[in-house]
Each structure stands twice: as C-alpha cells, then as structure tokens.
Design a protein around this motif. Structure first.
Motif, PDB file in Angstrom:
ATOM      1  N   ARG A 214     -32.243  44.775  -2.577  1.00  0.00           N
ATOM      2  CA  ARG A 214     -33.710  44.784  -2.571  1.00  0.00           C
ATOM      3  C   ARG A 214     -34.259  44.238  -3.885  1.00  0.00           C
ATOM      4  NH1 ARG A 214     -33.121  49.491   0.585  1.00  0.00           N
ATOM      5  NH2 ARG A 214     -33.162  50.892  -1.208  1.00  0.00           N
ATOM      6  N   ALA A 215     -33.647  44.655  -5.000  1.00  0.00           N
ATOM      7  CA  ALA A 215     -34.119  44.199  -6.321  1.00  0.00           C
ATOM      8  C   ALA A 215     -33.909  42.701  -6.480  1.00  0.00           C
ATOM      9  CB  ALA A 215     -33.391  44.964  -7.427  1.00  0.00           C
ATOM     10  N   ALA A 216     -32.757  42.222  -6.038  1.00  0.00           N
ATOM     11  CA  ALA A 216     -32.471  40.791  -6.159  1.00  0.00           C
ATOM     12  C   ALA A 216     -33.428  39.996  -5.274  1.00  0.00           C
ATOM     13  CB  ALA A 216     -31.025  40.506  -5.767  1.00  0.00           C
ATOM     14  N   GLY A 217     -33.669  40.515  -4.074  1.00  0.00           N
ATOM     15  CA  GLY A 217     -34.533  39.820  -3.136  1.00  0.00           C
ATOM     16  C   GLY A 217     -35.985  39.763  -3.580  1.00  0.00           C
ATOM     17  N   SER A 218     -36.364  40.671  -4.478  1.00  0.00           N
ATOM     18  CA  SER A 218     -37.759  40.700  -4.903  1.00  0.00           C
ATOM     19  C   SER A 218     -38.071  39.638  -5.961  1.00  0.00           C
ATOM     20  CB  SER A 218     -38.111  42.087  -5.443  1.00  0.00           C
ATOM     21  OG  SER A 218     -37.438  42.298  -6.667  1.00  0.00           O
TER      22      SER A 218
ATOM     23  N   ASN B 230     -28.869  44.358 -10.806  1.00  0.00           N
ATOM     24  CA  ASN B 230     -27.602  44.259 -10.090  1.00  0.00           C
ATOM     25  C   ASN B 230     -26.793  45.552 -10.125  1.00  0.00           C
ATOM     26  OD1 ASN B 230     -26.587  41.820  -8.706  1.00  0.00           O
ATOM     27  ND2 ASN B 230     -24.673  42.485  -9.657  1.00  0.00           N
ATOM     28  N   ALA B 231     -27.085  46.393 -11.121  1.00  0.00           N
ATOM     29  CA  ALA B 231     -26.317  47.635 -11.264  1.00  0.00           C
ATOM     30  C   ALA B 231     -26.857  48.721 -10.332  1.00  0.00           C
ATOM     31  CB  ALA B 231     -26.376  48.106 -12.712  1.00  0.00           C
ATOM     32  N   THR B 232     -28.163  48.998 -10.439  1.00  0.00           N
ATOM     33  CA  THR B 232     -28.723  50.141  -9.727  1.00  0.00           C
ATOM     34  C   THR B 232     -29.987  49.778  -8.961  1.00  0.00           C
ATOM     35  OG1 THR B 232     -29.990  50.689 -11.705  1.00  0.00           O
ATOM     36  CG2 THR B 232     -27.883  51.810 -11.429  1.00  0.00           C
ATOM     37  N   GLY B 233     -30.385  48.507  -9.014  1.00  0.00           N
ATOM     38  CA  GLY B 233     -31.595  48.097  -8.327  1.00  0.00           C
ATOM     39  C   GLY B 233     -32.860  48.350  -9.124  1.00  0.00           C
ATOM     40  N   GLN B 234     -32.741  48.763 -10.384  1.00  0.00           N
ATOM     41  CA  GLN B 234     -33.931  48.944 -11.225  1.00  0.00           C
ATOM     42  C   GLN B 234     -34.351  47.581 -11.775  1.00  0.00           C
ATOM     43  OE1 GLN B 234     -31.483  52.124 -13.481  1.00  0.00           O
ATOM     44  NE2 GLN B 234     -33.538  52.240 -14.302  1.00  0.00           N
ATOM     45  N   PRO B 235     -35.658  47.387 -12.036  1.00  0.00           N
ATOM     46  CA  PRO B 235     -36.075  46.086 -12.583  1.00  0.00           C
ATOM     47  C   PRO B 235     -35.543  45.852 -14.004  1.00  0.00           C
ATOM     48  CG  PRO B 235     -37.947  47.593 -12.419  1.00  0.00           C
ATOM     49  CD  PRO B 235     -36.800  48.250 -11.720  1.00  0.00           C
TER      50      PRO B 235
ATOM     51  N   TRP C 258     -22.558  52.329  -1.461  1.00  0.00           N
ATOM     52  CA  TRP C 258     -23.254  51.336  -0.643  1.00  0.00           C
ATOM     53  C   TRP C 258     -24.763  51.440  -0.841  1.00  0.00           C
ATOM     54  CZ3 TRP C 258     -21.841  46.935   0.958  1.00  0.00           C
ATOM     55  CH2 TRP C 258     -22.635  46.220   1.857  1.00  0.00           C
ATOM     56  N   ALA C 259     -25.242  52.666  -1.089  1.00  0.00           N
ATOM     57  CA  ALA C 259     -26.669  52.839  -1.365  1.00  0.00           C
ATOM     58  C   ALA C 259     -27.063  52.029  -2.604  1.00  0.00           C
ATOM     59  CB  ALA C 259     -26.990  54.318  -1.569  1.00  0.00           C
ATOM     60  N   LEU C 260     -26.178  52.014  -3.597  1.00  0.00           N
ATOM     61  CA  LEU C 260     -26.454  51.215  -4.800  1.00  0.00           C
ATOM     62  C   LEU C 260     -26.483  49.726  -4.459  1.00  0.00           C
ATOM     63  CD1 LEU C 260     -24.298  52.965  -7.564  1.00  0.00           C
ATOM     64  CD2 LEU C 260     -26.778  52.897  -7.410  1.00  0.00           C
ATOM     65  N   ARG C 261     -25.550  49.329  -3.612  1.00  0.00           N
ATOM     66  CA  ARG C 261     -25.505  47.921  -3.209  1.00  0.00           C
ATOM     67  C   ARG C 261     -26.814  47.534  -2.492  1.00  0.00           C
ATOM     68  NH1 ARG C 261     -22.853  43.156  -0.658  1.00  0.00           N
ATOM     69  NH2 ARG C 261     -24.811  42.151  -0.196  1.00  0.00           N
ATOM     70  N   GLU C 262     -27.313  48.432  -1.638  1.00  0.00           N
ATOM     71  CA  GLU C 262     -28.554  48.124  -0.920  1.00  0.00           C
ATOM     72  C   GLU C 262     -29.744  48.030  -1.867  1.00  0.00           C
ATOM     73  OE1 GLU C 262     -27.910  49.708   3.598  1.00  0.00           O
ATOM     74  OE2 GLU C 262     -28.296  51.229   2.074  1.00  0.00           O
ATOM     75  N   LYS C 263     -29.760  48.936  -2.852  1.00  0.00           N
ATOM     76  CA  LYS C 263     -30.842  48.881  -3.849  1.00  0.00           C
ATOM     77  C   LYS C 263     -30.775  47.568  -4.611  1.00  0.00           C
ATOM     78  CE  LYS C 263     -31.213  53.808  -4.761  1.00  0.00           C
ATOM     79  NZ  LYS C 263     -30.736  54.825  -5.706  1.00  0.00           N
ATOM     80  N   ARG C 264     -29.566  47.165  -4.923  1.00  0.00           N
ATOM     81  CA  ARG C 264     -29.354  45.901  -5.623  1.00  0.00           C
ATOM     82  C   ARG C 264     -29.900  44.727  -4.795  1.00  0.00           C
ATOM     83  NH1 ARG C 264     -27.214  41.057  -3.999  1.00  0.00           N
ATOM     84  NH2 ARG C 264     -26.605  39.863  -5.820  1.00  0.00           N
TER      85      ARG C 264
END
Lengths: 457, 189
Positions: free
Chosen positions: A39-43, A261-266, A31-37
């Motif tokens: 945030r990244a998508a929202g940015s 989408n995978a890990t929230g990295q740009p 779920w932590a990965l999903r949350e990072k995702r």
C-alpha cells in the motif's frame, strides 16, 4: 555433515513447523507487513523510479567506496568525530571496549544494530564487566529472554504477547498474566527510561553515513537511539563500509523507501543526523569490513551490499514466513541472510532454503537481485565441493542420468506406466520429501518428445 | 599494515564495473501542500492545528500549566514554566516541550528540527508530549526538496520527526509512546 544435526535448515524448519497454528500466525503477521508495504509503495507514483535510483546510487557508491569512505572520514574529523577502522568483528569489539574502558563505562545503552550482533559484541563486553542494555523494545524482549533476533526489523516477531507478559512478569515485575501490548510497552518504557538516564555511554548502528557532510543517520520509531545518544556524553556508532552514501540527496532517496518497504510507514518516526558530538561530549564512528570487501570481489555477491536492511525480503519470503528466523544459522535470516551469510554456513544447506520464486528481488527497494545471488551461492557451494548432505551423492548421478537419452526415455516410460497402474501408497515413498505434502502427478499418455514429433515435427 | 589500509587495498579489487551517479529528477507533487502534510501527519499519529497559530498554542500551554504540568518552550513568543536545565538529565520530568520546526515534508508528515533550537539535544525525545511549531510556507513536497533546505552545520544534530514515538514489537500491535514523546501536536503559523 550428518543429517541428524539440527543445524540443517530443513530440520530446523521442520521443528518450527510442528506447531502448525503458530506457523500460520507467524506467516500471517509477516504477510500483513508485506501488504502494508504494498500500500505504501503504491501510494507513491515514482516508486519504481525511486527503486531504480536507489539501486544505481548504491552501485555507484559501492564502485567508488574508497573515495567516499576517505571523504567521509575527513569530514568526520572536521566535525570533531573520531573515526576507527576494523577489518573484522574481533577488532570492532576490541576498539569499542578500549573506548569504553578509557571512559570507565559500566553501562552502555544500545540501539538496534545488526552489525554488533554480527560481531557478537554483547557477550564480549559483558565478559569484560560492562552491562549492555538493548533498548529497542523487540531487542530488549529477546535480550531478557536470552534469544537472538529472529527478524532484522521486528526481532521478537516469533513471540506471542502472553510469552512477553510472562517474561516481563519475571524480569520487570509486571502483573502476572498481563499480556496487553499497551500495558507491557508502558512498563518497558519506564524500565528503559531508567537505563537511558543512568547509562555512561550509548551505541547505535548507522542507517546511512553521509560522505560530504561527515554525518551519520540513524532511524528508529521508538526514539531509543536518540534517547540513548543524547543523554550520556559518550556516543558510539558502528557501521559497515557499505553504509556510506555520497550526500544528503542520496540519503533522501533511501529515507523515502526504507520505512515504506519495512513496515509501510511513510518514514520512520525519527530520522536523526549526527554531525558531531554534543557540547562537551565525544562521538566515535567505527567503520567495519568483516567480510564485505571479500563479497565485493565477486560481481554477483557484491550487489548484496546495496541492501539497506528494511527486512522487506523477509516479510515476503514464503520460506522465511514458514520456517522462522532461527532456521537460517545466521544473525540475519531470510533471503538477505542467505545472500550475506551462506558462505559462513557450515551445514551448506542454507542456500537451499529458497524456492527461487524471486518475490524478494521484486520487493527490494534497492533492487538487490536476491534470487540470483542465492542461486549463485548454490553454484559456489557445488564448485567448492560443498553440496549439502544427500545432494552431493545423488546430484552427480542425476546429472549423468539426465544426460543419457536412453536412460531418461526408458525410465520416464516406466514412471508413466507405474503412475497409471500402481497404487499411490506404493509409489509415494519413492518421491521422498517432495511427496510429503503433495499428491503424485497424473501421468500423461506419452512423452513430450513423442507428442512433439506427432504434432509439430 | 593498519586496518584502514588493509580495507582500502581490498577495495582495489571490486568486481563490479564503476557505475555513474544517477540523476535525481523526481517531479514533486505541489498541489495543496498543507493538506498533503496534514494527511501524512495523521497517518503517523500526529495532529495538525491549522488555525489560531501561536495564540492557540499559548492558550493550550496555559491550560497545561494550570493543570500542574511542566512545560518548556523553545519557541519565541510562547511562555512555559520551565527553563533550559544545566544537564540534559534534569529534563526527565518535562510533560510538554514546545519546539520550532524548520521544514515540514508533505509526503510523510516529517518535520526537520535542528539542535540550535533545542537547548539540549534530548529535549524532543525525553518530553512526555511534543508540541511542534511550523510555518505554513516552510512545508515542501518531498524529501528531495527538504534535503536542499535543511541546515546541519559542523557539530550539529538534526532530526526529522514524524509523529509521536511508537512501536509494534509486541505481536504487531501498534502502541503510541515508546521511548520518545507519547503525543505530537503540530501548530501551523
């Protein structure tokens, strides 16, 4: 199919769920990965636009695959890349072995490729005397532990650092009891550097194959694909036919969504484009079908080939998070694993390892309609007379029962009365697995039909 | 029948109706490209040195050399203490590699590097630490713009590098320094 077999998803999940604290830990990590995702998508303001373009571009490519594959092959040849075609996993393995045998390769370093897992390539090569070293840290951990991957992006997500520490102590000679991730990662770095420097050949998967350039793109965070492919003179790349994209622009769209989408990295640390072998080297690309053209023949299943293997659907799936990657009977677990693997599932139970909540489809960067595909698999199983054990015997009865107004009204009236007057302990056994973690419902005073007649009729 | 032919025959019965290629009209964010780039680079664990350019970089390199480090430079005007080796494997003891980047991408901090400027392709991966040089005017807003600018001729290798190598495969703990470089410093010129 007997219910006692542990291959049925619900049973395997039950085994996984016995250790409740571990299940919670597993679920939280994902779920932590999903949350990072999120945030990244929202940015990125254009996120939804990117998903739409990604989806349309992949659909366009899938409906013009022959042209793009032909173009890709022609351009590869111009770039001095050797192209091979394999209709299934067996042929893929044979081709790889032939190339390696010709160059008398004793040791090959491999970067994560789910396709080689799908083809069961490692044991095939090992039986023929070739040492295969998986070089992604997670992959290396599970290879040393002699386990298959349990996630497509974080393959050792199910293991705790203490378990990795014990494993490394046995296999790599790290200090007993050491479990610090930094210490263990550094030990793996030293160990794997020796492997990279002494390998005779390297093999990687392919994230995208660019048709108009004749180039393959490989994305990693660790740099293992590039340490591998750029040291020995011989490099091999395995790809499914679905990996081809028209041009650099198309690849750019997917590069923007893949890591986010995978890990929230740009973007992944390394996104490498190989458009030919190094000086004096040899580069091979093996293009594999292995059931993909069959999926393309079904309008709904075909869309699963839009997948770019980011793993986002696994991270968000409430069933995957609480049943683990090993409960799916397929190399690829979770929603996408069901979409591409349900037809191979002998237990016919995997298509039911889903609540149809649709969260996977919602997060997918190329809009693969995963819940729709999984639902479709259930229909295909039913039509083929392959409903899982239990469902095949009672579902037809349920159908008949629901179709009869008298039987339904009569028994629902009985159920309402029973729920009101009988104790829960007496009724609960009748609810089966449904009632295991649920309270029985509070019975309404009348049927919906009666209520409707009175108030709206 | 060859496997290629078999695959192509099977592709004749794709069930989805042919779809057109979509238009990629995404508006780039062009305000403060260097600032955006710096922020992105920080999130991928890299560091940007905005001021001082090559002079600053040479001073850093000299310091490393004075400490006994092995430094190879592929950037004109920056002098290291190692030359390009005969084989890629001989680069195994390189502590710092100085490499020119062609295009920087503001949205994600990635820098495009082409093998024309690497000596060996493995240079940016095998070194313990990476020092990249990029011109401020080569920073573009997003990957779509970068795709139009990067060069990748036949037979070449190129890579977008966004930060030092990293992994989170052991209990999701982020560790910087997996197989590639353990640190990335970017010098703006």
């Amino acid at each position: 199919m007997s219910t006692s077999t542990s291959n049925v998803h619900a049973h395997k999940a039950e085994i996984f769920c016995r250790d409740e604290s571990r299940v919670d830990w597993h679920s939280k990590a994902l779920w932590a990965l999903r949350e990072k995702r999120d945030r990244a998508a929202g940015s990125i303001p254009e996120w939804e636009q990117l998903r739409q373009i990604g989806s349309e571009m992949k659909l366009h490519t899938l409906t013009h695959l022959a042209e793009y594959l032909e173009e890709f092959e022609q351009n590869c040849i111009k770039n001095d890349i050797k192209v091979h075609w394999a209709k299934d996993g067996a042929e893929h393995n044979r081709i790889v072995h032939e190339i390696l045998a010709k160059h008398q390769v004793k040791k090959i370093v491999k970067s994560k490729s789910m396709l080689t897992e799908e083809c069961h390539m490692n044991p095939y090569l090992e039986e023929r005397g070739i040492e295969v070293i998986d070089t992604d840290l997670g992959e290396r951990i599970i290879q040393l532990a002699k386990m298959p991957p349990s996630h497509i992006v974080v393959p050792a997500i199910h293991m705790k650092k203490e378990e990795v520490g014990d494993l490394f102590h046995q296999k790599l000679g790290t200090d007993a009891g050491a479990s610090d991730p930094l210490y263990l990662t550094r030990a793996a770095r030293r160990h794997l550097r020796e492997q990279f420097l002494s390998a005779d050949a390297a093999m990687t998967g392919v994230n995208m194959a660019i048709a108009d350039k004749g180039a393959v793109v490989v994305c990693t965070n660790e740099g293992n694909a590039d340490m591998g492919a750029n040291l020995p003179k011989l490099q091999l790349h395995s790809m499914g036919i679905d990996k081809v994209v028209p041009d650099l622009d198309s690849a750019a769209v997917l590069l923007r969504t893949l890591a986010r989408n995978a890990t929230g990295q740009p973007i992944t640390t390394y996104s490498s484009f190989y458009r030919g072998p190094q000086d004096g080297g040899e580069m091979h690309v093996i293009i594999v079908d292995n059931g993909r053209t069959d999926m393309l023949k079904d309008k709904i299943l075909a869309e699963s080939l839009k997948c770019i293997r980011c793993g986002g659907c696994l991270n968000t799936c409430p069933v995957y998070r609480r049943s683990g990657g090993y409960s799916y009977n397929y190399t690829i677990p979770g929603p996408i694993g069901i979409a591409v693997g349900a037809q191979h599932d002998d237990t016919n139970s995997i298509a039911w390892a889903c609540t149809l909540c649709g969260s996977c489809s919602y997060v997918c960067p190329t809009k693969v309609p995963l819940d729709k595909i999984i639902h479709h698999h259930r229909r295909l199983k039913a039509e083929a007379g392959k409903l899982p054990y239990g469902k095949s015997s009672y579902m037809p009865l349920v159908g008949k029962f629901m179709a009869s107004e008298t039987a339904l009204n009569c028994s629902m009236a009985m159920a309402r009365t029973a729920l009101k007057i009988l104790p829960g302990s007496l009724l609960k056994p009748f609810s089966g697995a449904w009632g295991k973690y649920r309270e029985l419902p509070v019975a309404p005073n009348s049927s919906f039909e009666a209520w409707f007649k009175k108030n709206r009729g | 029948m060859s496997s290629k032919l078999e695959i192509f025959n099977a592709l004749k019965s794709v069930a989805i109706t042919p779809q057109p290629m979509p238009c990629f009209n995404i508006a780039p964010r062009i305000d403060d490209l260097v600032g955006q780039f710096e922020a992105s680079l920080t999130t991928v664990a890299g560091t940007l040195h905005r001021d001082g350019g090559l002079t600053n970089l040479q001073a850093t390199v000299d310091e490393h050399i004075a400490q006994g480090m092995q430094v190879i430079s592929m950037v004109d005007g920056i002098k290291g203490n190692r030359e390009v080796t005969a084989t890629a494997h001989e680069l195994r003891d390189i502590d710092y590699a100085v490499i020119p980047g062609d295009v920087g991408v503001a949205e994600n901090g990635a820098i495009w590097v082409n093998n024309k400027n690497l000596g060996h392709r493995v240079t940016p991966f095998i070194c313990e630490n990476l020092l990249l040089v990029i011109e401020a005017k080569s920073i573009v807003a997003n990957m779509h713009q970068a795709a139009n600018l990067i060069t990748l001729a036949s037979g070449e290798f190129g890579t977008y590098i966004a930060g030092p190598s990293k992994t989170a495969d052991i209990e999701q703990a982020l560790v910087v320094g997996a197989h590639g470089a353990c640190s990335l410093n970017v010098y703006l010129t």
